[in-house]
Design a protein around this motif. Structure first.
Motif, PDB file in Angstrom:
ATOM      1  N   VAL A  53       6.711  -1.816  37.900  1.00 58.83           N
ATOM      2  CA  VAL A  53       6.674  -3.213  38.346  1.00 58.83           C
ATOM      3  C   VAL A  53       7.230  -4.046  37.207  1.00 58.83           C
ATOM      4  N   MET A  54       8.313  -4.775  37.459  1.00 56.21           N
ATOM      5  CA  MET A  54       8.969  -5.548  36.409  1.00 56.21           C
ATOM      6  C   MET A  54       8.235  -6.863  36.161  1.00 56.21           C
ATOM      7  N   GLY A  55       8.589  -7.504  35.017  1.00 54.25           N
ATOM      8  CA  GLY A  55       8.143  -8.862  34.825  1.00 54.25           C
ATOM      9  C   GLY A  55       7.143  -9.128  33.729  1.00 54.25           C
ATOM     10  N   GLY A  56       7.536  -8.968  32.447  1.00 54.25           N
ATOM     11  CA  GLY A  56       6.716  -9.433  31.332  1.00 54.25           C
ATOM     12  C   GLY A  56       5.273  -8.990  31.407  1.00 54.25           C
ATOM     13  N   ASP A  57       4.344  -9.951  31.254  1.00 56.61           N
ATOM     14  CA  ASP A  57       2.925  -9.609  31.232  1.00 56.61           C
ATOM     15  C   ASP A  57       2.415  -9.196  32.603  1.00 56.61           C
ATOM     16  N   MET A  58       3.247  -9.342  33.651  1.00 52.41           N
ATOM     17  CA  MET A  58       2.844  -8.916  34.991  1.00 52.41           C
ATOM     18  C   MET A  58       2.828  -7.393  35.123  1.00 52.41           C
ATOM     19  N   GLN A  59       3.504  -6.692  34.231  1.00 49.88           N
ATOM     20  CA  GLN A  59       3.719  -5.267  34.444  1.00 49.88           C
ATOM     21  C   GLN A  59       2.434  -4.436  34.493  1.00 49.88           C
ATOM     22  N   ASP A 105       4.489 -18.900  41.905  1.00 49.18           N
ATOM     23  CA  ASP A 105       5.732 -19.195  41.193  1.00 49.18           C
ATOM     24  C   ASP A 105       6.738 -18.057  41.229  1.00 49.18           C
ATOM     25  N   GLY A 106       6.466 -17.038  42.020  1.00 47.93           N
ATOM     26  CA  GLY A 106       7.387 -15.920  42.117  1.00 47.93           C
ATOM     27  C   GLY A 106       7.263 -14.900  41.004  1.00 47.93           C
ATOM     28  N   GLY A 107       6.312 -15.069  40.090  1.00 45.10           N
ATOM     29  CA  GLY A 107       6.199 -14.173  38.946  1.00 45.10           C
ATOM     30  C   GLY A 107       5.327 -12.962  39.197  1.00 45.10           C
ATOM     31  N   TYR A 108       5.558 -12.270  40.302  1.00 45.28           N
ATOM     32  CA  TYR A 108       4.694 -11.152  40.678  1.00 45.28           C
ATOM     33  C   TYR A 108       5.369  -9.792  40.482  1.00 45.28           C
ATOM     34  N   GLY A 109       6.485  -9.785  39.785  1.00 47.94           N
ATOM     35  CA  GLY A 109       7.157  -8.528  39.512  1.00 47.94           C
ATOM     36  C   GLY A 109       8.000  -8.056  40.676  1.00 47.94           C
ATOM     37  N   ARG A 110       8.727  -6.976  40.428  1.00 47.05           N
ATOM     38  CA  ARG A 110       9.556  -6.327  41.445  1.00 47.05           C
ATOM     39  C   ARG A 110       9.388  -4.831  41.251  1.00 47.05           C
ATOM     40  N   TYR A 111       9.313  -4.104  42.345  1.00 39.01           N
ATOM     41  CA  TYR A 111       8.782  -2.741  42.309  1.00 39.01           C
ATOM     42  C   TYR A 111       9.744  -1.763  42.969  1.00 39.01           C
ATOM     43  N   GLU A 112       9.853  -0.570  42.375  1.00 36.72           N
ATOM     44  CA  GLU A 112      10.477   0.578  43.013  1.00 36.72           C
ATOM     45  C   GLU A 112       9.588   1.793  42.784  1.00 36.72           C
ATOM     46  N   CYS A 113       9.697   2.766  43.684  1.00 41.04           N
ATOM     47  CA  CYS A 113       8.834   3.943  43.577  1.00 41.04           C
ATOM     48  C   CYS A 113       9.477   5.136  44.282  1.00 41.04           C
ATOM     49  N   ILE A 114       9.289   6.316  43.712  1.00 41.79           N
ATOM     50  CA  ILE A 114       9.645   7.569  44.373  1.00 41.79           C
ATOM     51  C   ILE A 114       8.418   8.480  44.355  1.00 41.79           C
ATOM     52  N   GLU A 115       8.125   9.063  45.508  1.00 44.08           N
ATOM     53  CA  GLU A 115       6.989   9.979  45.653  1.00 44.08           C
ATOM     54  C   GLU A 115       7.492  11.328  46.165  1.00 44.08           C
ATOM     55  N   PRO A 116       7.294  12.406  45.405  1.00 42.09           N
ATOM     56  CA  PRO A 116       7.614  13.736  45.944  1.00 42.09           C
ATOM     57  C   PRO A 116       6.551  14.143  46.969  1.00 42.09           C
ATOM     58  N   ARG A 117       7.004  14.693  48.096  1.00 41.84           N
ATOM     59  CA  ARG A 117       6.076  15.120  49.134  1.00 41.84           C
ATOM     60  C   ARG A 117       6.468  16.499  49.644  1.00 41.84           C
TER      61      ARG A 117
END
Length: 614
Positions: A499-505, A579-591
């Motif tokens: 999750v991106m974003g400074g102290d939000m991580q 204010d939009g400062g909630y981060g941006r997320y990517e994820c990969i899950e092996p199944r």
């Protein structure tokens, strides 16, 4: 489970009574708020947001009602980045026979052009890798050090209100990203180094339309650099790079960066040394001499990434990893260790009680973050004590369900003691969780002559307080906010995520883990779930606004139930606008499907990116 049954199936316990206050869910001023009785038919020209607080996403026939889409799936590989073209590049590299690390380096090079508001070869880079041959998680810290010629006395002379300024040469630390890419490729690469830069060079030369969110932040950054009193020694190079026609590119404008393409060609041909001990280093050295800065050819030549073993804790049977070195990775683990002492599931998904506990756990973890985290080459950090379950249990006892902890302080240690994220997985089971940043937005505001990238302003996070472990020193790595995430279950990879974003991580990473473990959400819904963000600490690391309430500020996304919002306000939490400062997320899950492994990949609606699998 049918979409309308999901929330109803979870306990809905709320702490505190409902407040009579009716908060503005989207942080709009009354003058801008749309008339609830009106029916706007289009977004007015020039408006950056089309807001209708009583309108929500369309219905899904399966999965969580708030999910923006389903996760993508594929058997051969997967990638998720903050820009579709970077994700596509990663997939194409995998299809050519490249490893996950090859694909990650190629995608990162593309992001340096496509998403300059969050990344570039003027910044730092961290990665956690699942190495299937070793059956373990491996960490790499590509963090640069402060210039050797910049003294503490000079840094203090440039301080504002007791802290280093956010922009200008005094904030620049040695870029570590490119050296980290080279180090990763030397160990795990399959394709030739030069091949990894071909897609980025092509994009930078031919040009691409600027996406909505990236265009928005380019304009904001350039305005900050050119504002009177900004502290940036020169802005002509930044304007030449990102506003060549006198105007920053907006959404849909085709943008090119021929300077960066030429820099990438030098790197493709000359490898790491072209940057750190060759023509690029000479240009950087001459530039900082010209503007009166401190970064030098010697600083660049001495830069080397470090392999390390990530920190780890367990959270209800899942192993969660945190980046070691000079990062805030430990904060994710501390937050989860504290939260584990509470039955969050029975408190209820998105309930006031659950969010109250999570926010208080964050406050306690961040007090330690501000007090103890630093470059371990310069300070002895009581990591085992901070990450222990016993210490977490002590801290958890401070949390009261009916009141807010005030004041809040760091624990007493024993005496002996704006970012882009992406993830890639390949057919061989190799996975990389990688994060890269120029720190605050595009960085320091400084662009060396003709190179096409901006230098980071990471040095702002040094402390100037005597006795603080993170106090500024020449040749020292500053405290780092960028942290990749990784988790395993039963000794096998479970999620490569960030999750991106400074102290939000750390806050965002903990919310992803809690959403999955405590509330059973899949990787897409776990990221799309509305988030909270708490700002404020008695010992700030430089990211908090001044004059905050002692309890800090809680910001909630619009999707948080109004009853939860009102109960938190009634409990006494100061509420700030979204204010939009909630981060941006990517994820990969092996199944697994029988004997077949496949990958499930997710991205979210808060960024311009996407996830793909094949």
């Amino acid at each position: 489970m049918r979409r309308r049954s999901f929330i109803a199936s979870l306990p809905l316990v709320a702490a505190g009574s409902l407040s009579s206050i009716q908060p503005n869910l989207l942080g709009q001023s009354p003058a801008n708020k749309l008339d609830q009785g009106s029916t706007p038919k289009f977004q007015p020209a020039g408006d950056e947001r089309f807001i209708r607080s009583d309108v929500h996403a369309g219905d899904r026939v399966s999965g969580a009602s708030f999910a923006s889409r389903s996760a993508v799936m594929g058997c051969s590989g997967a990638a998720g980045t903050a820009h579709p073209l970077a994700t596509l590049t990663a997939i194409e590299i995998l299809k050519k026979g490249g490893s996950a690390i090859d694909a990650a380096v190629a995608a990162n090079a593309c992001l340096g052009f496509l998403e300059p508001t969050s990344s570039g070869i003027g910044g730092d880079c961290y990665a956690m890798i699942w190495d299937p041959k070793l059956s373990k998680v491996v960490g790499l810290a590509g963090s640069g050090r402060s210039p050797k010629s910049l003294t503490l006395e000079t840094a203090r002379a440039r301080a504002k209100n007791g802290a280093l300024p956010p922009l200008g040469a005094v904030t620049v630390s040695t870029p570590g990203a490119l050296d980290a890419w080279w180090t990763l490729h030397q160990r795990y690469g399959k394709l030739k180094w030069a091949e990894l830069f071909e897609p980025a060079i092509h994009l930078a030369e031919s040009g691409v339309p600027v996406p909505q969110i990236i265009g928005y932040y380019i304009k904001r950054n350039l305005a900050a650099f050119t504002r009177p009193g900004s502290g940036v020694e020169e802005t002509a190079n930044a304007l030449h790079t990102w506003a060549p026609n006198g105007k920053a590119p907006g959404e849909g404008d085709v943008f090119r960066n021929p300077d960066l393409a030429r820099t990438y060609r030098l790197i493709a041909e000359g490898g790491r040394d072209a940057y750190y001990d060759g023509p690029i280093a000479k240009t950087i050295d001459a530039y900082f001499k010209r503007i009166g800065g401190w970064l030098s050819a010697e600083d660049l030549r001495d830069q080397h990434a470090e392999w390390n073993d990530p920190l780890v804790t367990s959270y209800r049977g899942v192993e969660v990893y945190g980046m070691a070195a000079n990062t805030q990775g430990l904060a994710t683990l501390q937050l989860l260790n504290i939260a584990e002492n509470f039955d969050l599931r029975n408190m209820g998904f998105q309930s006031a009680q659950s969010l109250h506990v999570q926010i208080e756990a964050k406050r306690l973890a961040y007090e330690d973050r501000a007090r103890y985290y630093a470059d371990p080459h310069f300070a002895k950090i009581p990591i085992e004590w901070l990450n222990s379950k016993a210490y977490a249990a002590e801290r958890a006892k401070l949390i009261k369900l009916g009141s807010i902890l005030t004041p809040v302080h760091p624990g007493q240690a024993p005496s002996h003691g704006d970012t882009t994220y992406f993830t890639v997985a390949d057919k061989d089971g190799l996975m990389i969780s990688q994060i890269q940043s120029n720190f605050r937005g595009m960085g320091s505001g400084l662009v060396a002559d003709g190179l096409g990238f901006m230098f980071q302003d990471r040095g702002q996070l040094f402390s100037l307080q005597d006795g603080h472990p993170n106090i500024y020193a020449p040749g020292k790595r500053p405290f780092q906010t960028i942290i990749p995430g990784f988790s395993t279950r039963d000794g096998k990879p479970w999620m490569s995520f960030g999750v991106m974003g400074g102290d939000m991580q750390p806050q965002g990473q903990a919310q992803i883990i809690i959403n999955r473990v405590d509330y059973g959400l899949d990787i897409q819904a776990a990221g799309d779930s509305p988030r909270w963000h708490h700002e404020g600490s008695s010992q700030s690391m430089g990211e908090d606004p001044p004059n905050l309430d002692p309890k800090g500020i809680v910001r909630l996304e619009a999707g948080v139930p109004e009853s939860t919002r009102n109960a938190l306000i009634a409990l006494g939490w100061p509420m700030g606008p979204s204010d939009g400062g909630y981060g941006r997320y990517e994820c990969i899950e092996p199944r697994m499907s029988g004997a077949d492994r496949f990958y499930s990949a997710a991205s979210e609606m808060r960024a311009d990116g996407c996830a793909l699998a094949y």
